[in-house]
Structures are given as C-alpha cells and as structure tokens.
Write a protein that holds these residues in place. Structure first.
Motif, PDB file in Angstrom:
ATOM      1  N   SER A  60       0.851  -1.191   0.000  1.00 41.22           N
ATOM      2  CA  SER A  60       0.000   0.000   0.000  1.00 41.22           C
ATOM      3  C   SER A  60       0.885   1.239   0.000  1.00 41.22           C
ATOM      4  O   SER A  60       2.107   1.151   0.163  1.00 41.22           O
ATOM      5  N   GLU A  61       0.248   2.394  -0.201  1.00 47.00           N
ATOM      6  CA  GLU A  61       0.969   3.667  -0.267  1.00 47.00           C
ATOM      7  C   GLU A  61       0.346   4.653   0.711  1.00 47.00           C
ATOM      8  O   GLU A  61      -0.869   4.621   0.953  1.00 47.00           O
ATOM      9  N   PRO A  62       1.160   5.551   1.289  1.00 48.68           N
ATOM     10  CA  PRO A  62       0.590   6.576   2.173  1.00 48.68           C
ATOM     11  C   PRO A  62      -0.189   7.611   1.361  1.00 48.68           C
ATOM     12  O   PRO A  62       0.030   7.779   0.164  1.00 48.68           O
ATOM     13  N   LYS A  63      -1.093   8.284   2.033  1.00 49.62           N
ATOM     14  CA  LYS A  63      -1.863   9.367   1.421  1.00 49.62           C
ATOM     15  C   LYS A  63      -1.571  10.671   2.157  1.00 49.62           C
ATOM     16  O   LYS A  63      -1.161  10.665   3.315  1.00 49.62           O
ATOM     17  N   SER A  64      -1.793  11.776   1.471  1.00 52.99           N
ATOM     18  CA  SER A  64      -1.579  13.081   2.095  1.00 52.99           C
ATOM     19  C   SER A  64      -2.504  13.201   3.313  1.00 52.99           C
ATOM     20  O   SER A  64      -3.617  12.692   3.292  1.00 52.99           O
ATOM     21  N   PRO A  65      -2.044  13.830   4.407  1.00 53.98           N
ATOM     22  CA  PRO A  65      -0.775  14.566   4.564  1.00 53.98           C
ATOM     23  C   PRO A  65       0.416  13.678   4.942  1.00 53.98           C
ATOM     24  O   PRO A  65       1.545  14.149   4.962  1.00 53.98           O
ATOM     25  N   ARG A  66       0.174  12.388   5.280  1.00 56.00           N
ATOM     26  CA  ARG A  66       1.309  11.532   5.636  1.00 56.00           C
ATOM     27  C   ARG A  66       2.291  11.396   4.473  1.00 56.00           C
ATOM     28  O   ARG A  66       3.494  11.297   4.669  1.00 56.00           O
TER      29      ARG A  66
END
Length: 701
Positions: A60-66
């Motif tokens: 998986s990938e982080p999403k904003s703001p992380r």
C-alpha cells in the motif's frame, strides 16, 4: 504552437501531481540506514507499524498529509545516506537541504497531522503480492491463494477505531468511513474486498467487515447489546439512529435485523449484487466455543484467522453453523443457466444434484413434534430417533480383569460426521409413502421396522438407539441403521417406509472441501499423515500451542461440520413460538432433517462396527461412548497400549486407528480406571469428562 493557457495548464497538472516515492525496497534501506525502527517511524507519522511495513513491501501507499511528511523524511535520509555510487537525491517535490540532520526530518514528521481520509484502496491499491514482513506470516497454503482481480484485497477486513482495516496476509487499508452507510459504500466501491464463487453456477461471496469495539463506537453503535434474550438473538431496535440512517439511505437489512451478524444490501440489479456482511466482535459475533480466543486477539490476528477460514472454507456469514449450511449451498447452487426452448433466452433452471429453490416438507416421522405436517395431520406414529451415542456400560458387566487395569483412555474420532458424509447418498425429492416394502439398502429414507430381535453383546451398546438400549418393538430408522441389522445377519421386514425416488451424493463437495481444510490446518500445526502413531500422538499433544491462531481455525472448521449438520434440523427459537406454526428455518431448501438423520445414522453405525471389531480383535469392550468419543480400559496411559497392531507393526484394519484423517482417532484424555468406575456408579458418562470437561459441543444453534 501551444497557447499560453495550454502551457500553464500543463504546468499546473505537474504541480498538482502527488510526490513520487522511491521504490519500497529503497524506503526500507533508508530507514535502516538511519537506525530508525518501523515502530518509531509509525509513531512519528501518526500511523500503525503495519502500515509502515506495507509501504516498505509495496502492499500500500501513504496518502496526504502523511505522504508529504514521509516524502520529506525520505529526502532527508537520501541526502545523508545515498546509495553507494549514486548522487544523493530522491525524486520529489520537497528536496531536503544537503546534510539535514535525520532527527529534524523525524521531528518534522512528528508534528501534528490532519487525519488521513483518503482510502488506501482508492488511488493506489496495494500490489497483491505476499508481504515481506507481517505481524505473523500466514502459512503458505493460506498466503498464496489465486488472486481474483476483482477482489485484490481478499475476502474480508477487520476495522479498528483508528480507521485501519486489517485484511489478509498483513494488508492494511485506510477506511475513512465514520457512519455505517459510508462503511458499506466504501466496502463495495473502494475496498477491493470480496471472494469469487465456489461453483461455476454460484454467486461471489459478499465482503465481510468485522468491527472491533472501538470501530463500532466510532460508527455510532453501542459497545454491547443488552436484553434478556440469548446474546445471539439480540438486535438493535428499529428506531435506533443507525438503523434509521441505513433505511434513510435506501439500504436494506435482512429479516435477521441489525444484530451481531448484520447484512446490509441493495436489491440486486441483474447479476450485480450489492451486499456487505458486518460482524461486531463486542456483540459476541465470534462464539468462544467455535472461535476460541479470537475475539480477544489484535485486529490483524483476527483478520488472519478469519481470512484463512474464508480461503479454506467460506467467508463467514454468521455462526460456524450458519457458515456450514451456507457452504452446502455455495458448492451445490440451486440453479444454473438453461436455454428456454420457446424463446432461446438463457434463464435460471434447476441444477441437478442440488436441493432446488423451494423448501420441502419432510415425512411426518422425520419431522419434529411441533412441525405443521405433524400437528395438522394429528400424526401419532412415532418419530425417527437417529442421534449420536450417549451410552454407559452397566457397571455389573465389568469383569475383575477390567477393574484391575490402571487406566481409562478416551479416543475421539476426528470429525466423525464429516467422515460419515463422504459418498453419502441422500434423497433429493419429496418422500413417497409405501406399505410393507421390501428393504433396499440403496434407497435413502425412513423405515418402520422391528429390530428388537437383533442380539447384541450386552457389553456393547445397541447400534439402533442413541442410548444403546435394545429396541422394544417397531420404530422408525434411517436406511443405514436398517442396513446394518441386515449386515449383522438378521432378516428385516419393514412395515412402512417414506422413500425418495431422486437421490444423489449431495454432501460430497462439502465433505471434500472441509476435509481438505481440516487436514491442511492440522498440517500447519505440525500434524501430518506421514507421522508414525507415536509421533502423531506427540504432535497432537502440542499442536494447539504451536500457533493459537491456526488452532482457532481448526476449532472453527470442526464446529462448521457439526453446526452445519445440526442446522439441517433447526428447531424454532423464541418464547413467542406456538406449536404448529411455521418457523423461519422451514423456508430454506436446506431444512432437511432426513439428511441430518442419514449423516448421524451412518456415523453411529460406523462407531458400532469399530466397537464390534475391537472386541473381536482384542477382547476389549468400551466403558462408555459419547457421540464420537469412546473410553476403553487400558493397561497403559496411551492408545498404543491397547489398539490392535499386526506383527509388522501396522494398525489392524477394522478397529480404531490413529491419524489425522476424518474418521481416524486421536487421544481424547486419560484418567484412572477408579475414576471411570466411580463416575459410572454415579450414573455419569466418563466419555463426557475424560479430558477434564464437556467432551461434546452442541450440534446446532
């Protein structure tokens, strides 16, 4: 040439693109080079350790703001710890100042962040490949199923209060839902959850979302359901805000209402199903007897247990009993596509070998006393009494030699009902009544016959009654019971019979799938068919400690077998029920007490045949039998001290044999012979208590 507006639009598009992170392996390298643990990084980014693991193995990938904070951190680390032979830079929108201390990068990421609201499944779904690091790696068979592109994230997820949705194989998704309606819509549109059908004519399994107590509270649900009814029958009242919210959004609840297992759906449009199954842990959705210890596990471990069960058996739809029944239908769907000879169109038609779409009333002797076919007809001709054994030998029939033996050893047959279901021919059509028929062991049905003349050694139970007492006159029996009397050499002359013309091995695919699930799960716990008997006993002694999660899966599979068979004759529930009324279970084509009777009859006959063969081969007779558990007097504290073996060391066929396969035996428990005799003198059954507690779970719900 491009206009100024077009150029600015292109530039704005580049500016609005999300930062590009380095490959997952490089992310892990940079973190390790900085000496930062995954747990510390997770704390800094206000996320979970499992999420960091997923970012570093490409799930998986982080999403904003992380995402922005993570990018800034990686840039800082890349500047300080470049890959040997490369320039110290990382692609991104916020390059770090050369030589920026790692601590400052972490401190920047540690600053308060707005909660992540974008779904991890919406923009960049996790790559469906085995996780390099998870909380507890799943066994190979469970971790590498064929991935259906429509359901890349597996059959289910366990939602915690922080919005983390834990899936199979260590996957974690970010769920932004704050209401039940939002959760249903996210599950169907963004989560990538679900499972493909088990039969070409069947239906895909609806996604399951399991709610922790924290998640339930966040969605506006009470932590517990209160009331005087049994916990599993409690429901939210219709005027509860969450129920009203669901109805207002044009979603529907099944007749079961909003309880521990709630189904929320839209009416199907053509082939498209829109349905989500919810299970609420704090409402006792996972019964401790069927899922030992699971409700107290961490969300990721709950997901692992339920995920393996879903991959090997079926996505849970309720209790293990409900799932056992649902599995029968999933493997033998009631309809298939057939071509209408008039129009040439493809329409639903009967699927041969299935139970069809319509419920079927049993013959009066196969029904329960409160059933309408009994009450309305005034039936008084008796009932089928095909149940599992509950028998204790008369103490006066114990020999002096038996009483001087030091031990009482209990043997338990592995999933005896499952073994009985193998190649079991049952009726598929409605029963027809016959008077004075000639007995045919190949025709499934119920026979009125007098078996009181059959002689059986008093040190053995009668094979014809659950309590082991000799019949006193004519009674109703299932085909297998009557066939066994014939096998013993006695003539049988039925007075009446209710027989079925259409027959088939309806339970065969159910048996095959559950047998494979049972054996695979035992193998994961170190118990395999290749072990010697002594090795098998040693492996069984420690198998539950090897992996509590897999041990829970094994318990659930066993409960699925017994519960599924029990559900075939589900009795009415609730204080408001009146005799003669039809209860909801009767509307199912799978309400088939005759099939349940066939399984139990065959299992009991199988048990008696082994008891008789053991007496012939060893001269040993049982002290007691309870369902699939039998207790023998023994000179030693192991089954190896009394089971029959040939001179070659191989087990003698026909008696009890040790092994993991359904129908073979394992050690249930050991006590002193004095203990067993004392219980027998008090009228108690040693088989019930040989392992220190109740040896049998209820068959149904």
């Amino acid at each position: 040439m491009a206009s100024e507006e077009e150029l600015f639009a292109s530039v704005d598009a580049l500016l609005n693109e999300e930062p590009s992170l380095p490959p997952p392996a490089e992310r892990a390298r940079l973190r390790e080079a900085a000496g930062i643990t995954q747990a510390r990084l997770a704390t800094a980014l206000k996320t979970t350790t499992q999420s960091v693991k997923n970012w570093e193995n490409g799930r998986s990938e982080p999403k904003s703001p992380r995402l922005d904070a993570y990018q800034r951190l990686l840039n800082g680390w890349a500047a300080k710890y470049p890959t040997p032979g490369t320039a110290p830079s990382v692609a991104g929108t916020a390059p770090a100042v050369s030589g920026e201390p790692v601590a400052s990068a972490v401190e920047t990421a540690d600053a308060p962040q707005a909660p992540a609201v974008a779904s991890a499944a919406s923009a960049r779904p996790a790559t469906p490949r085995p996780a390099a690091a998870s909380r507890r790696p799943a066994p190979k068979k469970a971790a590498q199923p064929a991935v259906d592109p429509r359901f890349p994230h597996g059959p289910l997820a366990v939602l915690d209060g922080d919005g983390s949705a834990y899936g199979v194989d260590g996957l974690v998704l970010d769920c932004p839902a704050t209401t039940v309606v939002e959760l249903v819509e996210w599950t169907l549109r963004e989560s990538g959850l679900g499972a493909p059908k088990l039969n070409r004519y069947g239906k895909d399994s609806d996604p399951l979302i399991v709610l922790t107590a924290a998640a339930a509270g966040k969605l506006g649900l009470p932590e517990r359901l209160e009331g005087h009814e049994q916990r599993r029958s409690l429901r939210l009242p219709e005027d509860h805000p969450v129920v009203k919210q669901v109805v207002k959004a044009k979603w529907r609840l099944t007749q079961r209402g909003f309880g521990p297992w709630a189904r929320i759906y839209h009416k199907a449009q053509g082939r498209e199903r829109q349905c989500v199954q919810l299970a609420i842990l704090s409402w006792d959705a996972l019964d401790e007897r069927s899922w030992p210890g699971v409700a107290e596990m961490e969300p990721a471990d709950v997901a692992r247990v339920l995920g393996i069960y879903a991959q090997r058996v079926i996505t849970p739809r309720g209790s293990t009993a409900v799932s056992g029944l649902e599995l029968m239908t999933a493997l033998r769907p009631p309809t298939r596509a057939v071509q209408d000879p008039q129009t040439g169109n493809w329409v639903p038609g009967h699927n041969p070998g299935s139970l069809g779409t319509e419920p079927m009333d049993p013959a009066p002797p196969e029904a329960t006393p409160e059933h309408p076919v009994v009450v309305d007809s005034g039936w008084s001709g008796g009932f089928l009494n095909e149940e599992a054994y509950q028998w204790v030998r008369d103490v006066s029939l114990l020999s002096d030699e038996e009483c001087t033996l030091p031990y009482a050893v209990g043997l338990d047959l592995n999933t005896a009902f499952l073994a009985a279901a193998a190649r079991l021919v049952v009726g598929l059509s409605a029963p027809d009544h016959f008077r004075a028929p000639t007995f045919n062991p190949k025709i499934p049905g119920s026979w009125l016959v007098d078996l009181s003349h059959v002689e059986v050694d008093p040190r053995l139970p009668s094979p014809f009654t659950p309590d082991g007492e000799r019949p006193t006159g004519p009674a109703w029996y299932q085909t297998h019971t009557v066939a066994y009397a014939q096998e013993l050499g006695y003539n049988v002359r039925p007075l009446e019979a209710y027989l079925r013309r259409e027959t088939g091995a309806y339970l065969d695919p159910w048996h095959d799938r559950l047998k494979e699930a049972y054996l695979d799960t035992l193998a994961d716990l170190g118990v395999t068919k290749e072990l010697t008997d002594a090795e098998f006993l040693a492996a069984m002694e420690r198998h539950k400690d090897a992996d509590p999660a897999m041990a829970a899966v094994l318990a659930a599979i066993k409960a699925t077998v017994k519960g599924g068979i029990g559900k075939l004759r589900e009795r009415p529930q609730g204080k408001k029920y009146k005799e003669g009324e039809r209860w909801p279970a009767l509307q199912r084509p799978t309400w088939r007490p005759d099939i349940r009777a066939a399984v139990i009859s065959k299992a009991r006959v199988n048990m008696h045949r082994k008891l008789r063969n053991m007496a012939t081969m060893t001269g040993l007779y049982p002290l007691a039998v309870l369902s699939d558990c039998v207790v023998y007097p023994s000179p030693g504290d192991s089954p190896l001290d009394f089971l029959p073996y040939a001179a070659s060391g191989k087990p003698q066929p026909g008696g009890f044999r040790l092994g993991p396969t359904p129908g073979l035996a394992k050690l249930e428990g050991v006590q002193s012979m004095l203990w067993a005799v004392d219980l027998m003198e008090q009228g108690y059954n040693p088989a019930r208590h040989i392992k220190g507690g109740d040896a049998v779970l209820d068959e149904g719900e």
